[in-house]
Scaffold this active site. Structure first.
Site, PDB file in Angstrom:
ATOM      1  N   GLU A 215      -8.673   0.095  -2.812  1.00  0.00           N
ATOM      2  CA  GLU A 215      -9.556   0.116  -2.027  1.00  0.00           C
ATOM      3  C   GLU A 215     -10.054   1.436  -2.014  1.00  0.00           C
ATOM      4  OE1 GLU A 215      -7.190   0.254   1.814  1.00  0.00           O
ATOM      5  OE2 GLU A 215      -6.236  -1.456   1.688  1.00  0.00           O
TER       6      GLU A 215
ATOM      7  N   ARG B 217      -9.741   7.977  -1.228  1.00  0.00           N
ATOM      8  CA  ARG B 217     -10.174   8.376   0.147  1.00  0.00           C
ATOM      9  C   ARG B 217     -11.709   8.929  -0.453  1.00  0.00           C
ATOM     10  NH1 ARG B 217      -9.022   6.369   5.404  1.00  0.00           N
ATOM     11  NH2 ARG B 217     -10.484   6.926   5.649  1.00  0.00           N
TER      12      ARG B 217
ATOM     13  N   THR C 160      -7.362   6.592   9.221  1.00  0.00           N
ATOM     14  CA  THR C 160      -7.209   5.661   8.712  1.00  0.00           C
ATOM     15  C   THR C 160      -8.430   4.381   8.925  1.00  0.00           C
ATOM     16  OG1 THR C 160      -5.787   3.215   8.016  1.00  0.00           O
ATOM     17  CG2 THR C 160      -5.718   3.723  11.049  1.00  0.00           C
ATOM     18  N   THR C 161      -8.468   3.703   7.802  1.00  0.00           N
ATOM     19  CA  THR C 161      -9.966   2.461   8.065  1.00  0.00           C
ATOM     20  C   THR C 161      -9.846   2.010   8.969  1.00  0.00           C
ATOM     21  OG1 THR C 161      -9.106   2.052   5.491  1.00  0.00           O
ATOM     22  CG2 THR C 161     -10.940   0.574   7.041  1.00  0.00           C
TER      23      THR C 161
ATOM     24  N   ASN D 163       1.002  -1.368   0.251  1.00  0.00           N
ATOM     25  CA  ASN D 163       0.022  -0.284   0.055  1.00  0.00           C
ATOM     26  C   ASN D 163       0.498   1.311  -0.480  1.00  0.00           C
ATOM     27  OD1 ASN D 163      -1.160   2.490   0.970  1.00  0.00           O
ATOM     28  ND2 ASN D 163      -2.791   0.814   1.964  1.00  0.00           N
TER      29      ASN D 163
ATOM     30  N   HIS E  37      -3.565  -4.713   7.513  1.00  0.00           N
ATOM     31  CA  HIS E  37      -3.518  -3.794   8.345  1.00  0.00           C
ATOM     32  C   HIS E  37      -3.036  -3.149   9.635  1.00  0.00           C
ATOM     33  CE1 HIS E  37      -5.432   0.005  10.104  1.00  0.00           C
ATOM     34  NE2 HIS E  37      -6.035   0.010   8.984  1.00  0.00           N
TER      35      HIS E  37
ATOM     36  N   ARG F 286       3.237  18.168   1.315  1.00  0.00           N
ATOM     37  CA  ARG F 286       4.243  19.798   0.378  1.00  0.00           C
ATOM     38  C   ARG F 286       3.671  20.331  -0.601  1.00  0.00           C
ATOM     39  NH1 ARG F 286       9.598  21.175   0.374  1.00  0.00           N
ATOM     40  NH2 ARG F 286       9.889  21.843   2.765  1.00  0.00           N
TER      41      ARG F 286
ATOM     42  N   HIS G 102       1.957   0.930   5.889  1.00  0.00           N
ATOM     43  CA  HIS G 102       2.093   1.713   6.553  1.00  0.00           C
ATOM     44  C   HIS G 102       3.882   1.508   7.520  1.00  0.00           C
ATOM     45  CE1 HIS G 102       2.677   4.702  10.210  1.00  0.00           C
ATOM     46  NE2 HIS G 102       2.097   5.423   9.653  1.00  0.00           N
TER      47      HIS G 102
ATOM     48  N   GLU H 296     -10.433  -9.703   2.152  1.00  0.00           N
ATOM     49  CA  GLU H 296      -9.601  -9.148   3.237  1.00  0.00           C
ATOM     50  C   GLU H 296      -9.784  -9.594   4.775  1.00  0.00           C
ATOM     51  OE1 GLU H 296      -7.549  -5.873   2.282  1.00  0.00           O
ATOM     52  OE2 GLU H 296      -6.351  -5.830   4.194  1.00  0.00           O
TER      53      GLU H 296
ATOM     54  N   HIS I 104      -5.218   3.505  -1.866  1.00  0.00           N
ATOM     55  CA  HIS I 104      -6.856   3.627  -1.029  1.00  0.00           C
ATOM     56  C   HIS I 104      -7.218   5.591  -1.516  1.00  0.00           C
ATOM     57  CE1 HIS I 104     -10.069   3.754   2.497  1.00  0.00           C
ATOM     58  NE2 HIS I 104     -10.202   4.150   1.645  1.00  0.00           N
TER      59      HIS I 104
ATOM     60  N   ARG J 222      -7.149  12.591   0.343  1.00  0.00           N
ATOM     61  CA  ARG J 222      -6.102  13.013   1.023  1.00  0.00           C
ATOM     62  C   ARG J 222      -4.713  12.453   1.519  1.00  0.00           C
ATOM     63  NH1 ARG J 222      -7.485  10.218   7.057  1.00  0.00           N
ATOM     64  NH2 ARG J 222      -9.406  11.162   6.864  1.00  0.00           N
TER      65      ARG J 222
ATOM     66  N   ASP K 237       0.030   4.285   0.101  1.00  0.00           N
ATOM     67  CA  ASP K 237      -1.189   5.618   0.295  1.00  0.00           C
ATOM     68  C   ASP K 237       0.097   6.654   0.996  1.00  0.00           C
ATOM     69  OD1 ASP K 237      -3.230   4.858  -0.734  1.00  0.00           O
ATOM     70  OD2 ASP K 237      -3.675   4.557   1.450  1.00  0.00           O
ATOM     71  N   HIS K 238       0.988   6.526   1.938  1.00  0.00           N
ATOM     72  CA  HIS K 238       1.550   6.912   2.808  1.00  0.00           C
ATOM     73  C   HIS K 238       2.764   7.625   2.277  1.00  0.00           C
ATOM     74  CE1 HIS K 238      -0.677   6.248   5.944  1.00  0.00           C
ATOM     75  NE2 HIS K 238      -0.768   5.391   5.403  1.00  0.00           N
TER      76      HIS K 238
HETATM   77  N1  PXP Z   1      -6.063  -3.206   4.135  1.00  0.00           N
HETATM   78  C1  PXP Z   1      -6.710  -2.309   4.274  1.00  0.00           C
HETATM   79  C2  PXP Z   1      -8.539  -2.443   3.895  1.00  0.00           C
HETATM   80  C3  PXP Z   1      -6.723  -0.370   4.528  1.00  0.00           C
HETATM   81  O1  PXP Z   1      -7.735   0.083   5.293  1.00  0.00           O
HETATM   82  C4  PXP Z   1      -5.413  -0.542   5.406  1.00  0.00           C
HETATM   83  C5  PXP Z   1      -4.443   0.906   5.229  1.00  0.00           C
HETATM   84  O2  PXP Z   1      -5.041   1.693   4.355  1.00  0.00           O
HETATM   85  C6  PXP Z   1      -4.389  -1.588   4.774  1.00  0.00           C
HETATM   86  C7  PXP Z   1      -4.533  -3.090   4.347  1.00  0.00           C
HETATM   87  C8  PXP Z   1      -2.680  -1.614   5.423  1.00  0.00           C
HETATM   88  O3  PXP Z   1      -2.734  -0.786   6.485  1.00  0.00           O
HETATM   89  P1  PXP Z   1      -1.520  -1.304   6.995  1.00  0.00           P
HETATM   90  O4  PXP Z   1      -1.365   1.049   6.386  1.00  0.00           O
HETATM   91  O5  PXP Z   1      -1.706  -1.294   8.676  1.00  0.00           O
HETATM   92  O6  PXP Z   1      -0.692  -1.812   6.545  1.00  0.00           O
END
Ligand code: PXP
Length: 238
Positions: free
Chosen positions: A70, A45, A100-101, A7, A192, A18, A215, A153, A43, A49, A9-10
């Site tokens: 996602e 959103r 977060t979710t 993932n 997660h 920035r 993350h 999942e 994801h 964000r 996202d971060h």
């Molecule tokens: N699965 C889902 C459905 C999520 O929403 C997330 C967080 O975006 C993750 C997995 C990954 O979680 P983490 O960032 O804690 O590894």
């Protein structure tokens, strides 16, 4: 072997902080794919964000492995999915205020709404997964949607945060849900809060095909790369 979907996202979170163009989640996707990840999870959103629509399209365009999008069940998101055509959509609950979710979909309350959305995506040839808490009743309800979903999942958030004395019970519940889902013909994924310390026991559950991890991996990458980045900068300074 259990597959890893990263993932990113971060990476986008850092870029958005920035309002810049780097770091680019597309470049991160290429690096993790070259390192052995089987796919990428993003994801999108509703508040945009971190990941933007353009990121999903760019990653879709260049990724060799599986793209897992996602998203919530909102019609706007269904439109994005139909346009960008990820390999898989994972439907998640989404609250605007959440960091977060926060949990899995409550299928017992929302089965009709989830089924409607899943059917649109499945009819368009997109594989559908549902993010569910490790709850047998939720998995049984998901099994009733076999016509419109391919898998689910398991939310490992509670397991990842639990005290050591609770770990065996949480793992047993996750394994039971995985078994039940697989017996019903569903693909089983998990994610997660997973990291190097807690991932092995989840990866050892035979029915779990793929893990979604973000993350902890991006956080670790900061420290694995910080020394090299500092040395590079000092060299550039001459
Ligand atoms: N699965 C889902 C459905 C999520 O929403 C997330 C967080 O975006 C993750 C997995 C990954 O979680 P983490 O960032 O804690 O590894």
């Amino acid at each position: 072997m259990t597959r890893l979907s990263v993932n990113v996202d971060h990476v986008a979170t850092l870029r958005q902080a920035r309002g810049a163009s780097t770091p680019d989640p597309l470049a991160a996707a290429a690096v993790v794919e070259a390192a052995g990840a089987s796919g990428i999870t993003v994801h999108l959103r509703q508040d945009r964000r971190h990941i933007q629509d353009s990121d999903v399209a760019a990653i879709r365009g260049s990724l060799k492995g599986k793209l897992n999008l996602e998203m919530s069940v909102e019609p706007e998101m269904v439109g994005v999915a139909l346009e960008t055509r990820p390999d898989q959509v994972t439907l998640v609950p989404e609250r605007p205020e959440e960091v977060t979710t926060e949990g899995g979909l409550d299928l017992i309350q929302r089965a009709a709404e989830v089924e409607r959305t899943a059917r649109i995506l499945t009819d368009a040839g997109i594989s559908v997964s549902l993010f569910l808490d490790p709850d047998l009743e939720q998995v049984r309800t998901a099994a009733g949607l076999l016509e419109v979903i391919d898998g689910f999942e398991i939310n490992t958030d509670r397991y990842s945060r639990c005290a050591p004395d609770r770990e065996a019970a949480d793992l047993a519940r996750i394994a039971e849900c995985a078994r039940l889902g697989a017996q019903a013909g569903l693909a089983v994924y998990a994610g997660h809060g997973l990291n190097c310390e807690n991932v092995a026991a989840i990866a050892a559950i035979p029915e779990i095909e793929e893990l979604n991890i973000g993350h902890a991996l991006i956080s670790r990458a900061v420290f694995v790369g910080l020394r090299e980045a500092t040395e590079e900068l000092l060299t550039a300074m001459g």
